[in-house]
Structure formats: C-alpha cells, structure tokens
Design an enzyme around this catalytic site. Structure first.
Site, PDB file in Angstrom:
ATOM      1  N   ARG A   1       0.842  -1.222   0.000  1.00  0.00           N
ATOM      2  CA  ARG A   1       0.000   0.000   0.000  1.00  0.00           C
ATOM      3  C   ARG A   1       0.870   1.262   0.000  1.00  0.00           C
ATOM      4  O   ARG A   1       0.532   2.269   0.619  1.00  0.00           O
ATOM      5  CB  ARG A   1      -0.960   0.048   1.185  1.00  0.00           C
ATOM      6  CG  ARG A   1      -1.837  -1.149   1.344  1.00  0.00           C
ATOM      7  CD  ARG A   1      -2.895  -1.255   0.248  1.00  0.00           C
ATOM      8  NE  ARG A   1      -3.853  -2.297   0.581  1.00  0.00           N
ATOM      9  CZ  ARG A   1      -3.744  -3.571   0.194  1.00  0.00           C
ATOM     10  NH1 ARG A   1      -2.757  -3.951  -0.613  1.00  0.00           N
ATOM     11  NH2 ARG A   1      -4.627  -4.465   0.552  1.00  0.00           N
TER      12      ARG A   1
ATOM     13  N   SER B   1     -10.805   0.026   3.438  1.00  0.00           N
ATOM     14  CA  SER B   1     -10.028  -0.121   4.675  1.00  0.00           C
ATOM     15  C   SER B   1      -9.516   1.242   5.109  1.00  0.00           C
ATOM     16  O   SER B   1      -8.844   1.925   4.331  1.00  0.00           O
ATOM     17  CB  SER B   1      -8.831  -1.040   4.437  1.00  0.00           C
ATOM     18  OG  SER B   1      -9.267  -2.258   3.905  1.00  0.00           O
TER      19      SER B   1
ATOM     20  N   GLU C   1      -4.717   4.404   6.129  1.00  0.00           N
ATOM     21  CA  GLU C   1      -4.465   4.169   4.702  1.00  0.00           C
ATOM     22  C   GLU C   1      -5.107   5.281   3.878  1.00  0.00           C
ATOM     23  O   GLU C   1      -4.600   5.681   2.823  1.00  0.00           O
ATOM     24  CB  GLU C   1      -5.044   2.802   4.317  1.00  0.00           C
ATOM     25  CG  GLU C   1      -4.840   2.434   2.875  1.00  0.00           C
ATOM     26  CD  GLU C   1      -5.380   1.048   2.556  1.00  0.00           C
ATOM     27  OE1 GLU C   1      -4.938   0.055   3.162  1.00  0.00           O
ATOM     28  OE2 GLU C   1      -6.254   0.955   1.667  1.00  0.00           O
TER      29      GLU C   1
HETATM   30  P1  FAD Z   1      -8.999   9.138  -4.939  1.00  0.00           P
HETATM   31  O1  FAD Z   1      -9.682   8.808  -3.665  1.00  0.00           O
HETATM   32  O2  FAD Z   1      -9.667  10.066  -5.857  1.00  0.00           O
HETATM   33  O3  FAD Z   1      -7.544   9.686  -4.606  1.00  0.00           O
HETATM   34  C1  FAD Z   1      -6.715   9.010  -3.690  1.00  0.00           C
HETATM   35  C2  FAD Z   1      -5.378   9.760  -3.582  1.00  0.00           C
HETATM   36  O4  FAD Z   1      -4.674   9.667  -4.817  1.00  0.00           O
HETATM   37  C3  FAD Z   1      -5.573  11.262  -3.337  1.00  0.00           C
HETATM   38  O5  FAD Z   1      -4.529  11.709  -2.513  1.00  0.00           O
HETATM   39  C4  FAD Z   1      -5.480  11.874  -4.721  1.00  0.00           C
HETATM   40  O6  FAD Z   1      -5.056  13.206  -4.724  1.00  0.00           O
HETATM   41  C5  FAD Z   1      -4.453  10.960  -5.383  1.00  0.00           C
HETATM   42  N1  FAD Z   1      -4.662  10.832  -6.821  1.00  0.00           N
HETATM   43  C6  FAD Z   1      -5.772  10.332  -7.437  1.00  0.00           C
HETATM   44  N2  FAD Z   1      -5.588  10.357  -8.769  1.00  0.00           N
HETATM   45  C7  FAD Z   1      -4.366  10.888  -9.010  1.00  0.00           C
HETATM   46  C8  FAD Z   1      -3.612  11.187 -10.185  1.00  0.00           C
HETATM   47  N3  FAD Z   1      -4.095  10.949 -11.403  1.00  0.00           N
HETATM   48  N4  FAD Z   1      -2.383  11.716 -10.030  1.00  0.00           N
HETATM   49  C9  FAD Z   1      -1.872  11.972  -8.807  1.00  0.00           C
HETATM   50  N5  FAD Z   1      -2.538  11.728  -7.670  1.00  0.00           N
HETATM   51  C10 FAD Z   1      -3.770  11.191  -7.755  1.00  0.00           C
HETATM   52  N6  FAD Z   1      -7.923  -0.227  -2.153  1.00  0.00           N
HETATM   53  C11 FAD Z   1      -7.120  -1.299  -2.322  1.00  0.00           C
HETATM   54  O7  FAD Z   1      -5.903  -1.142  -2.479  1.00  0.00           O
HETATM   55  N7  FAD Z   1      -7.627  -2.559  -2.339  1.00  0.00           N
HETATM   56  C12 FAD Z   1      -8.942  -2.810  -2.184  1.00  0.00           C
HETATM   57  O8  FAD Z   1      -9.357  -3.961  -2.219  1.00  0.00           O
HETATM   58  C13 FAD Z   1      -9.824  -1.697  -1.997  1.00  0.00           C
HETATM   59  N8  FAD Z   1     -11.136  -1.901  -1.795  1.00  0.00           N
HETATM   60  C14 FAD Z   1     -11.961  -0.827  -1.590  1.00  0.00           C
HETATM   61  C15 FAD Z   1     -13.320  -1.075  -1.378  1.00  0.00           C
HETATM   62  C16 FAD Z   1     -14.195  -0.008  -1.172  1.00  0.00           C
HETATM   63  C17 FAD Z   1     -15.668  -0.286  -0.945  1.00  0.00           C
HETATM   64  C18 FAD Z   1     -13.692   1.325  -1.186  1.00  0.00           C
HETATM   65  C19 FAD Z   1     -14.633   2.475  -1.005  1.00  0.00           C
HETATM   66  C20 FAD Z   1     -12.340   1.560  -1.367  1.00  0.00           C
HETATM   67  C21 FAD Z   1     -11.460   0.483  -1.573  1.00  0.00           C
HETATM   68  N9  FAD Z   1     -10.079   0.676  -1.771  1.00  0.00           N
HETATM   69  C22 FAD Z   1      -9.257  -0.403  -1.983  1.00  0.00           C
HETATM   70  C23 FAD Z   1      -9.508   2.017  -1.725  1.00  0.00           C
HETATM   71  C24 FAD Z   1      -9.595   2.773  -3.084  1.00  0.00           C
HETATM   72  O9  FAD Z   1     -10.629   2.281  -3.877  1.00  0.00           O
HETATM   73  C25 FAD Z   1      -8.296   2.686  -3.869  1.00  0.00           C
HETATM   74  O10 FAD Z   1      -7.227   3.200  -3.122  1.00  0.00           O
HETATM   75  C26 FAD Z   1      -8.382   3.416  -5.218  1.00  0.00           C
HETATM   76  O11 FAD Z   1      -7.216   3.178  -5.964  1.00  0.00           O
HETATM   77  C27 FAD Z   1      -8.593   4.921  -5.063  1.00  0.00           C
HETATM   78  O12 FAD Z   1      -8.856   5.457  -6.354  1.00  0.00           O
HETATM   79  P2  FAD Z   1      -9.559   6.864  -6.543  1.00  0.00           P
HETATM   80  O13 FAD Z   1      -9.483   7.219  -7.969  1.00  0.00           O
HETATM   81  O14 FAD Z   1     -10.900   6.830  -5.942  1.00  0.00           O
HETATM   82  O15 FAD Z   1      -8.608   7.802  -5.683  1.00  0.00           O
HETATM   83  P1  NAP Z   2      -9.918 -11.002   4.619  1.00  0.00           P
HETATM   84  O1  NAP Z   2      -9.843 -11.896   3.438  1.00  0.00           O
HETATM   85  O2  NAP Z   2     -10.966 -11.212   5.646  1.00  0.00           O
HETATM   86  O3  NAP Z   2      -8.510 -10.959   5.324  1.00  0.00           O
HETATM   87  C1  NAP Z   2      -8.285 -10.147   6.466  1.00  0.00           C
HETATM   88  C2  NAP Z   2      -6.877  -9.649   6.405  1.00  0.00           C
HETATM   89  O4  NAP Z   2      -5.972 -10.750   6.515  1.00  0.00           O
HETATM   90  C3  NAP Z   2      -6.625  -8.962   5.113  1.00  0.00           C
HETATM   91  O5  NAP Z   2      -6.382  -7.643   5.427  1.00  0.00           O
HETATM   92  C4  NAP Z   2      -5.454  -9.678   4.491  1.00  0.00           C
HETATM   93  O6  NAP Z   2      -4.353  -8.847   4.206  1.00  0.00           O
HETATM   94  C5  NAP Z   2      -5.013 -10.718   5.461  1.00  0.00           C
HETATM   95  N1  NAP Z   2      -4.985 -12.020   4.752  1.00  0.00           N
HETATM   96  C6  NAP Z   2      -6.011 -12.881   4.611  1.00  0.00           C
HETATM   97  N2  NAP Z   2      -5.611 -13.973   3.931  1.00  0.00           N
HETATM   98  C7  NAP Z   2      -4.317 -13.782   3.643  1.00  0.00           C
HETATM   99  C8  NAP Z   2      -3.339 -14.549   2.967  1.00  0.00           C
HETATM  100  N3  NAP Z   2      -3.614 -15.758   2.472  1.00  0.00           N
HETATM  101  N4  NAP Z   2      -2.096 -14.035   2.835  1.00  0.00           N
HETATM  102  C9  NAP Z   2      -1.809 -12.833   3.326  1.00  0.00           C
HETATM  103  N5  NAP Z   2      -2.688 -12.049   3.972  1.00  0.00           N
HETATM  104  C10 NAP Z   2      -3.914 -12.527   4.144  1.00  0.00           C
HETATM  105  O7  NAP Z   2     -10.021  -9.478   4.111  1.00  0.00           O
HETATM  106  P2  NAP Z   2     -11.240  -8.691   3.508  1.00  0.00           P
HETATM  107  O8  NAP Z   2     -11.498  -7.545   4.367  1.00  0.00           O
HETATM  108  O9  NAP Z   2     -12.348  -9.620   3.176  1.00  0.00           O
HETATM  109  O10 NAP Z   2     -10.587  -8.147   2.175  1.00  0.00           O
HETATM  110  C11 NAP Z   2     -10.266  -9.035   1.131  1.00  0.00           C
HETATM  111  C12 NAP Z   2      -9.165  -8.443   0.292  1.00  0.00           C
HETATM  112  O11 NAP Z   2      -9.595  -7.202  -0.262  1.00  0.00           O
HETATM  113  C13 NAP Z   2      -7.904  -8.145   1.076  1.00  0.00           C
HETATM  114  O12 NAP Z   2      -6.799  -8.418   0.275  1.00  0.00           O
HETATM  115  C14 NAP Z   2      -7.989  -6.678   1.364  1.00  0.00           C
HETATM  116  O13 NAP Z   2      -6.721  -6.066   1.440  1.00  0.00           O
HETATM  117  C15 NAP Z   2      -8.753  -6.156   0.153  1.00  0.00           C
HETATM  118  N6  NAP Z   2      -9.533  -4.980   0.521  1.00  0.00           N
HETATM  119  C16 NAP Z   2      -8.868  -3.815   0.630  1.00  0.00           C
HETATM  120  C17 NAP Z   2      -9.550  -2.647   0.942  1.00  0.00           C
HETATM  121  C18 NAP Z   2      -8.840  -1.324   0.991  1.00  0.00           C
HETATM  122  O14 NAP Z   2      -9.505  -0.298   1.042  1.00  0.00           O
HETATM  123  N7  NAP Z   2      -7.538  -1.310   0.969  1.00  0.00           N
HETATM  124  C19 NAP Z   2     -10.913  -2.695   1.185  1.00  0.00           C
HETATM  125  C20 NAP Z   2     -11.541  -3.918   1.102  1.00  0.00           C
HETATM  126  C21 NAP Z   2     -10.837  -5.066   0.767  1.00  0.00           C
HETATM  127  P3  NAP Z   2      -4.234  -7.985   2.845  1.00  0.00           P
HETATM  128  O15 NAP Z   2      -5.092  -6.816   3.075  1.00  0.00           O
HETATM  129  O16 NAP Z   2      -2.797  -7.676   2.813  1.00  0.00           O
HETATM  130  O17 NAP Z   2      -4.687  -8.820   1.707  1.00  0.00           O
END
Ligand code: FAD
Ligand code: NAP
Length: 334
Positions: free
Chosen positions: A160, A234, A330
């Site tokens: 991340r 998250s 995050e």
């Molecule tokens: P924004 O929220 O619009 O921006 C995020 C940041 O990036 C801000 O600081 C912004 O200024 C900057 N930014 C955006 N675009 C640019 C650009 N073109 N150039 C420079 N800077 C920029 N994230 C995960 O990693 N894994 C997941 O599984 C995941 N699941 C999610 C589930 C849900 C329901 C939600 C709501 C979010 C989730 N996220 C997850 C977080 C999010 O979706 C990601 O981080 C996504 O990449 C953000 O994209 P955005 O365009 O909405 O960014």
């Molecule tokens: P989950 O599967 O219930 O797992 C809980 C946590 O344990 C996760 O954060 C995950 O880390 C870790 N984990 C589980 N299995 C793993 C494995 N085999 N190896 C390494 N790490 C493991 O999580 P969840 O909430 O349902 O989400 C599922 C996936 O979607 C995850 O990868 C999560 O990161 C991603 N997600 C991200 C966001 C976001 O906003 N960043 C939001 C929703 C979901 P990791 O997070 O490192 O995978």
C-alpha cells in the site's frame, strides 16, 4: 479552461462527506496541465474519491481527473501492454482485460476508483498487488512543468505504498499507466474464499473471468456499497511487526492471526485488532465501524469528516493501549 466555483464534493467522494471546492477544474486532456500548473494555488486531485477523507473544504484548485483512453502499445509472445489514461475507471479496465482473457489484475476486480490512483497506494486484494503488472507510470510534474515516465522499479512500490505517497506527494499528476497483461494467465485462487466461491459457482476449470466473478461475488457480500453506506474501504493499513513482538502478543492473545512478510516480520490484520478492542459494529452519531468488517469506517448519512477523523483517532489509541501496535491510516486525509 473552465473553473467552476463552490462545487459540492459530496457526490465526488465515496465517504459521502459534505464539503465544497472553492475552485474545481475537470481535466479532460493532458494539454490542460501546463496551464493549470502555471497557476500558483495548491492543487488537489480527485479520481473516484474512494480513498480520501475530507475534513475541511479544500482550498486552491480541485482537479477532477477525467482523462480517458485505453490503447494497446505493444505485444510479444507472453504479454500485451496497455497504456491506460489515468481517469479510466479501474473496474472497467479489469473487465476489459478479463473479457480478452488477459491475466494479472482479475483479483483486483471491483476496487473502486480510477487507474491513476492504482499506483498511488499500489492497490491490492486477494493476494495480488497492482505493482506486478505495472510496466511504467507517466506523470506531469508541477515544479518542472514536464512529463516524466517512471518504471515500476522507480515507483518504489511496497505494501500500500509508492513514491507517489512520499517523495512525490502532491507534486505530480499521473496521466497514464502502462500495464503488462499476461497472454498465459497464472491464476491465484489460494487467497481467502476464492476457491470456495468458485465451487459455489460450480466452476471446475477457473479462468480469469470466473476468478474475477468470484472476487466480485465475495466483495459484494462482505463490503459496504459506497452508493448505500459512505466509506473508503479499509481505513487503516495492516501493520507489519517484528516476530519477537508477535510472539509476546501471541502468549497474551493466543488466537491473534498473522501472515509472514519477511523472515523477521509478520503482518497482523488490523481488522482483528480493532474488533478485539470492541469497535466492530460500534456507532457514534452519524459514523461508525462496519458490522461485518472492522477495518471499514462508515458514514451513516451526515457525518462530518472530523467525526470520522476523531473516531479513527480513538480506535488508534485503543489498539495502541491494548496491543502496543500503532496503526497507520491508509485513507488520504484532506
Ligand atoms: P482518490 O480517492 O480520488 O484519490 C486518492 C489519492 O490519490 C488522493 O490523494 C489523490 O489526490 C491521489 N490521486 C488520485 N488520482 C491521481 C492522479 N491521477 N495523479 C496523482 N494523484 C492522484 N484499495 C485497495 O488497495 N484494495 C482494495 O481492495 C480496496 N477496496 C476498496 C473497497 C471499497 C468499498 C472502497 C470504497 C475503497 C477500496 N479501496 C481499496 C480504496 C480505493 O478504492 C483505492 O485506493 C483506489 O485506488 C482509489 O482510487 P480513486 O481514484 O478513488 O482515488
Ligand atoms: P480477509 O480476506 O478477511 O482478510 C483479512 C486480512 O488478513 C486482510 O487484510 C489480508 O491482508 C489478510 N490475509 C487474509 N488472507 C491472507 C493470505 N492468504 N495471505 C496474506 N494475507 C492474508 O479481508 P477482507 O477484508 O475480506 O478483504 C479481502 C481483500 O480485499 C484483502 O486483500 C484486502 O486487502 C482487500 N480490501 C482492501 C480494501 C482497501 O480499502 N484497501 C478494502 C476492502 C478489501 P491484505 O489486506 O494484505 O490482503
């Protein structure tokens, strides 16, 4: 170029926080960036608004990224290389690649937001991180008024993390990303409930399309839909801690889960830590902690960004007191 004034940002952030942009410019073509860059005001970029928490009305210029286009630029025996404009919707790109049978990003289906934000925090889910398919990232640098292209190695990707969240924070506008997609996909179905979901779907020979569908099904059942309940996914990162600290914690909390990161460190799910502190399902006024996933903070309607910030601060403090672990946010706080 059109500058819009006093624009409501509530529809432009998935937390659904009410805030206003004093000045908003929609970026449709890269050529706008030179002119915008010459303006002295601070610049705030919004893609899908799914990873920001608005605690104030952003001053300066809010730039709404709507650069579009997907172009195949290269092909060899193993890969197809797509240059994708940063304002493309991430999930649309995933479905575009999956429909062509290309592998690499199928486990990242249904992540909200834009392509341009994918390298920002090296989006990841279900055992896959986008860094493994990124060939290069192209951005406009406000300070030198030039385009630059960084290789994946230059981007300093981590869990991340990337250079765009650190040295280049607020200094660049990402305009496009080149992804390297495999013509011979190697599927990753070992994570979490993917195998189980494929069985439920009666899939015996998985493909990129069925894996993406399995991920979509799991995510839809577990995560709150921002269109219904405001959230930014998250809120905290999963902390990585030294093995020695983990062993001490395990003696006190035998069920504490962990995943190896390096020989000396493990990742502990932040959601588990928060749940153990009693926050899962907690509600305070208009904000709270999601009942199914303690890592997700939610806006039940009219929460202020500062309400969510305060809740996150209280959660941080209680996890620190109970486990001695300092969680890191995050979500990008504005
Ligand atoms: P924004 O929220 O619009 O921006 C995020 C940041 O990036 C801000 O600081 C912004 O200024 C900057 N930014 C955006 N675009 C640019 C650009 N073109 N150039 C420079 N800077 C920029 N994230 C995960 O990693 N894994 C997941 O599984 C995941 N699941 C999610 C589930 C849900 C329901 C939600 C709501 C979010 C989730 N996220 C997850 C977080 C999010 O979706 C990601 O981080 C996504 O990449 C953000 O994209 P955005 O365009 O909405 O960014
Ligand atoms: P989950 O599967 O219930 O797992 C809980 C946590 O344990 C996760 O954060 C995950 O880390 C870790 N984990 C589980 N299995 C793993 C494995 N085999 N190896 C390494 N790490 C493991 O999580 P969840 O909430 O349902 O989400 C599922 C996936 O979607 C995850 O990868 C999560 O990161 C991603 N997600 C991200 C966001 C976001 O906003 N960043 C939001 C929703 C979901 P990791 O997070 O490192 O995978």
């Amino acid at each position: 170029m059109t500058i819009q004034h006093n624009i409501p940002l509530q529809p432009l952030n998935t937390f659904g926080i009410h805030a206003e942009a004093a000045n908003l410019i929609t970026i449709n073509i890269e050529d706008q960036l030179a002119e915008v860059g010459a303006m002295p005001q601070p610049k705030h970029i919004i893609g899908g608004g799914s990873n920001i928490l608005l605690t104030t009305n952003p001053g300066g210029l809010v730039l709404l990224n709507r650069l579009k286009g997907i172009e195949q630029i290269q092909e060899d025996d193993s890969y197809i290389y797509l240059r994708v404009a940063s304002g493309e919707v991430w999930h649309h790109l995933v479905m575009h690649t999956v429909q062509q049978g290309l592998g690499g990003i199928e486990n990242l289906a249904l992540i909200p937001g834009t392509v341009g934000a994918s390298p920002m925090q090296n989006i990841g889910a279900y055992g896959v991180e986008v860094k493994d398919t990124i060939q290069s990232v192209t951005f406009w640098h406000w300070a030198d008024a030039k385009m630059h292209t960084y290789t994946a190695a230059d981007c300093q990707f981590g869990y991340r993390e990337s250079i765009f969240k650190h040295q280049l924070k607020d200094q660049v506008y990402i305009t496009s990303v080149v992804y390297k997609l495999s013509k011979h996909p190697v599927l990753n179905t070992s994570y979490g409930a993917i195998e189980q979901e494929l069985q439920t779907m009666h899939v015996t020979t998985p493909t990129v399309a069925t894996v993406a569908q399995a991920v979509i099904n799991i995510r839809s059942s577990k995560l709150p839909d921002p269109a219904v309940t405001g959230n930014a996914g998250s809120f905290f990162k999963n902390p990585t801690i030294p093995i020695a600290q983990y062993e001490t914690l395990k003696a006190q909390h035998p069920t504490i889960p962990s995943y190896p990161v390096t020989p000396d460190t493990v990742k502990v799910p932040a959601g588990w830590l928060i749940e153990q502190c009693g926050w899962k399902g907690y509600r305070r006024g208009n904000c709270g902690v999601h009942p199914k996933q303690a890592l997700v903070l939610v806006n039940y309607g009219a929460a202020l960004g500062t309400d969510i910030w305060q809740l996150s601060t209280d959660i941080l403090r209680s996890v620190q007191e109970k486990f001695g672990i300092e969680l890191e946010r995050e979500v990008n706080v504005w």
